[in-house]
Design an enzyme around this catalytic site. Sequence first.
Site, PDB file in Angstrom:
ATOM      1  N   CYS A  82      27.487  54.177   9.763  1.00  0.00           N
ATOM      2  CA  CYS A  82      27.612  55.539  10.279  1.00  0.00           C
ATOM      3  C   CYS A  82      26.300  56.293  10.500  1.00  0.00           C
ATOM      4  O   CYS A  82      26.093  56.843  11.578  1.00  0.00           O
ATOM      5  CB  CYS A  82      28.549  56.354   9.407  1.00  0.00           C
ATOM      6  N   HIS A 157      26.375  62.960   8.667  1.00  0.00           N
ATOM      7  CA  HIS A 157      25.544  61.831   8.254  1.00  0.00           C
ATOM      8  C   HIS A 157      24.508  61.445   9.322  1.00  0.00           C
ATOM      9  O   HIS A 157      24.846  61.250  10.475  1.00  0.00           O
ATOM     10  CB  HIS A 157      26.444  60.628   7.989  1.00  0.00           C
TER      11      HIS A 157
END
Length: 544
Positions: A82, A157
């Site tokens: 991610c 993120h």
Amino acid sequence: MTKAKYLVLILISIFSFSGYSQSQHASKPNIVFILADDLGWTDVSTGNTNFNNGSKIFQTPEIDKLASQGMSFTNAYTNQNCAPTRAALISGQYATGSDNGVYNVGSLKRQDKRTKGFPNVLIEPHEQQKVISEDGFNIFDMLKTQGYQTALIGKSHGTPHPLRGDYGIDLPADIHNEIAATVNGEKTKSYYLALHSDGNGWTFGSDYFDKYAHPYNQKYIDENLSPYKKNSNQSVLVGTPKHLTDAIGDFSVDYIKEKANTEKPFFLYVPFHAVHSDVVGRKDLTEKYLKRGLSEKQAEYASLIELLDQNVGKISNALKDPNGDGDFSDDITNNTLFIFYSDNGGLVDNVPLKGKKGSLDEGGIRVPLIFRFPNVIKKNSVSNQAVHCIDFLPTLADFAGVDIASLQKANGEKGIYDGASFAHILKGKQKRIERDNLFWHLPGYMDERFSPTTLIQKRIGNAYYKLFYFYETEEFALYNLKKDLGEKDNLLEKPTSKNMKVALKMNADMLAWLKANMAPTGTFIKNGNTVPYPKADAVSKYKQ
């Protein structure tokens, strides 16, 4: 402040001074970008995104509808997990870019669970950045040059937690992976469900999201979930904790209500946490799948996928009736570019693809991607063009009317972005983009899923080839994805003259890219020397 960021601020100031009219907005679409977390290539039930390999277990009717309304990509790529995907998407750069530097989640020295450490590794990994540069030029900055209102609602993120600094985001509503609160005097964590805090009542651990944290009641179910009531017994939800996925969807709907039909267009980026582990579905949907005979683990996963799907539908429906009064005269669907994407491959079964999240095999980096823009993008269309997360910045620039080539030229530094626009493909004006090569570079380790590796994917005719180079062993592997989607046949084990020619050309392109980007490789532990790039003739060792 970098020159790129300074230039963006000047352009925004000029734009603000000149004013912004509704007629200008009409030519600049709103943009809604939904990013799923860990949703695999075959996790959706539509076959448009995956060569008809849609799931027969998981149900995604809203995503399927979206595919029927727009263009799906069968060869859509990400990075292996991610943080690097999100960093590349927002910056428009490979990890080697001057404003990126994010190669992996956390670090490039992730412990191998099989060996409980790194007892036998040969290379000391490159020390990476954990977040993109605040001073860099990014997708939010780019859209703000055209007067866009910008929002991030969900998981950030790859950029700071919580979002701080000047990233060009007007509403940075970030929420962590884990929800934490004091419950009955003890610190308690939850991955998806709101907690009842001793001091703060129902909470997601976020000032932005706590107003959405109250348990489900009949009024909420009737007003928000009733369009999906045929799928489950929603009455079992009354009094149960709110699911984060619904909260992110609700927040996004409220944002659309506020910004729809205003003078300025908006860019709403919604990075969901679903379907990331630890997987927790919504009670009604989990019960539905348990009754169909799935195991508890499978039922939770299927439940969370369908819950994500419902919120895709919820956000899409908000465009049709922003104020929710049942009158569609305020419908903004036709002036909204709607995007659905995932941040990496699935953590479970990705068959017929090889591998999973965290690897550079197809199962780790190939994902669903759908674009909808009524009257611009052809309905129920499919493209086999390979696209990557670095491509969104220039693609959205084309839709927003940004002369990004001029921005890059004016910047005068090492590129604002690395990607290529595929807007003309979306508009039906081209079948292909000019770029032939895509690259992945990982100068370190992540448990059993990767060691120091560079990968090049190349389009040759109508086929895509992948060439891996593994730095520890100085070995290569070559695959033809058109004939071998599952990456079972390494063409260098018994190479033909044609395959040797392909491998030599791909190695030359890989080496040129590594040098041009000054890609880091780490150092040898035994002597501290820099790990060299593959040699120009290194592939020649494989005998025909």
